[in-house]
Write a protein that holds these residues in place. Sequence first.
Motif, PDB file in Angstrom:
ATOM      1  N   ALA A  57      -3.965 -26.391 -40.057  1.00  0.00           N
ATOM      2  CA  ALA A  57      -3.080 -25.351 -39.530  1.00  0.00           C
ATOM      3  C   ALA A  57      -1.739 -25.347 -40.258  1.00  0.00           C
ATOM      4  N   ARG A  58      -1.234 -26.524 -40.597  1.00  0.00           N
ATOM      5  CA  ARG A  58       0.051 -26.613 -41.287  1.00  0.00           C
ATOM      6  C   ARG A  58      -0.043 -26.232 -42.750  1.00  0.00           C
ATOM      7  N   GLN A  59      -1.026 -26.782 -43.455  1.00  0.00           N
ATOM      8  CA  GLN A  59      -1.077 -26.650 -44.900  1.00  0.00           C
ATOM      9  C   GLN A  59      -2.153 -25.693 -45.395  1.00  0.00           C
ATOM     10  N   GLY A  60      -3.151 -25.427 -44.581  1.00  0.00           N
ATOM     11  CA  GLY A  60      -4.272 -24.612 -45.030  1.00  0.00           C
ATOM     12  C   GLY A  60      -5.186 -25.423 -45.920  1.00  0.00           C
ATOM     13  N   ALA A  61      -6.231 -24.795 -46.398  1.00  0.00           N
ATOM     14  CA  ALA A  61      -7.158 -25.484 -47.286  1.00  0.00           C
ATOM     15  C   ALA A  61      -7.654 -24.492 -48.322  1.00  0.00           C
ATOM     16  N   ILE A  62      -7.790 -24.966 -49.527  1.00  0.00           N
ATOM     17  CA  ILE A  62      -8.362 -24.158 -50.592  1.00  0.00           C
ATOM     18  C   ILE A  62      -9.651 -24.851 -50.989  1.00  0.00           C
ATOM     19  N   LEU A  63     -10.759 -24.159 -50.772  1.00  0.00           N
ATOM     20  CA  LEU A  63     -12.057 -24.739 -51.054  1.00  0.00           C
ATOM     21  C   LEU A  63     -12.588 -24.200 -52.366  1.00  0.00           C
ATOM     22  N   GLN A  64     -13.302 -25.025 -53.069  1.00  0.00           N
ATOM     23  CA  GLN A  64     -13.904 -24.579 -54.316  1.00  0.00           C
ATOM     24  C   GLN A  64     -15.051 -23.644 -53.979  1.00  0.00           C
ATOM     25  N   ASN A  65     -15.061 -22.470 -54.589  1.00  0.00           N
ATOM     26  CA  ASN A  65     -16.070 -21.461 -54.293  1.00  0.00           C
ATOM     27  C   ASN A  65     -17.218 -21.584 -55.283  1.00  0.00           C
ATOM     28  N   SER A  66     -18.139 -22.467 -54.970  1.00  0.00           N
ATOM     29  CA  SER A  66     -19.318 -22.615 -55.816  1.00  0.00           C
ATOM     30  C   SER A  66     -20.535 -22.174 -55.012  1.00  0.00           C
ATOM     31  N   GLY A  67     -21.369 -21.367 -55.616  1.00  0.00           N
ATOM     32  CA  GLY A  67     -22.543 -20.865 -54.907  1.00  0.00           C
ATOM     33  C   GLY A  67     -22.130 -19.879 -53.833  1.00  0.00           C
ATOM     34  N   SER A  68     -22.521 -20.159 -52.607  1.00  0.00           N
ATOM     35  CA  SER A  68     -22.236 -19.240 -51.497  1.00  0.00           C
ATOM     36  C   SER A  68     -21.187 -19.808 -50.545  1.00  0.00           C
ATOM     37  N   THR A  69     -20.322 -20.681 -51.023  1.00  0.00           N
ATOM     38  CA  THR A  69     -19.342 -21.329 -50.148  1.00  0.00           C
ATOM     39  C   THR A  69     -18.467 -20.326 -49.420  1.00  0.00           C
ATOM     40  N   ALA A  70     -17.852 -19.415 -50.137  1.00  0.00           N
ATOM     41  CA  ALA A  70     -16.959 -18.441 -49.496  1.00  0.00           C
ATOM     42  C   ALA A  70     -17.730 -17.558 -48.537  1.00  0.00           C
ATOM     43  N   ARG A  71     -18.897 -17.095 -48.941  1.00  0.00           N
ATOM     44  CA  ARG A  71     -19.708 -16.219 -48.083  1.00  0.00           C
ATOM     45  C   ARG A  71     -20.113 -16.947 -46.793  1.00  0.00           C
ATOM     46  N   ASP A  72     -20.495 -18.208 -46.899  1.00  0.00           N
ATOM     47  CA  ASP A  72     -20.895 -18.975 -45.720  1.00  0.00           C
ATOM     48  C   ASP A  72     -19.729 -19.201 -44.772  1.00  0.00           C
TER      49      ASP A  72
END
Length: 143
Positions: free
Chosen positions: A32-47
Motif C-alpha cells: 500500500a505504501r510503495q506499490g509493486a512493479i511486477l515483471q510482465n512475462s507471459g500472462s502475468t499482467a493479464r492474470d
Amino acid sequence: MHTNMTLPEETSPLMRNSRPKNERLPSLFSLARQGAILQNSGSTARDHLANERTYLAWMRTSLALIGASLGLLKWDAVANWAGYLVAILGIVVLIASTQRYFRVMTLLEEGKFEPNVQGIIAIVSTAVCAIISAFVLQHVHQL
C-alpha cells in the motif's frame, strides 16, 4: 521500417525496483505504501488484472448486499433479523473476497493456481439454505 527497441532490464525505470522471481510479495502494508512493479512475462499482467476484476465484482456484490440490508431494515413488512442477516452476509463476502484476492495474487507470483472449490461449496450451500429458509418461513406465515 519498424524496429523493436527495448531497454536493457537494468536501465529500464520500470524494472529498477523489481524483485527476483522466487522472492515472495511484500506485506500488504508495504504494498500500500510503495506499490509493486511486477515483471510482465507471459500472462502475468493479464492474470493479475483478471484477479483484480474478480475482486471488484465481489466488492460490488458485497456493497449491493449491504445496501439491500438497509432497504430491508426500513421495510416494515420484513422482520429486522432478515436485514441484519443480509448485512452480515455482505460483510462476510467482503472479507472472504479480500482474503481470496491476496491469496490468488500470491499464488500467481509463485506460478501456481488453486481452484476455489471451498468458496463455490460455501456459496452454493448458503444459497440453498437461504432458499429453503424462505420457503419454510413463507409456509409458516401462511398457516
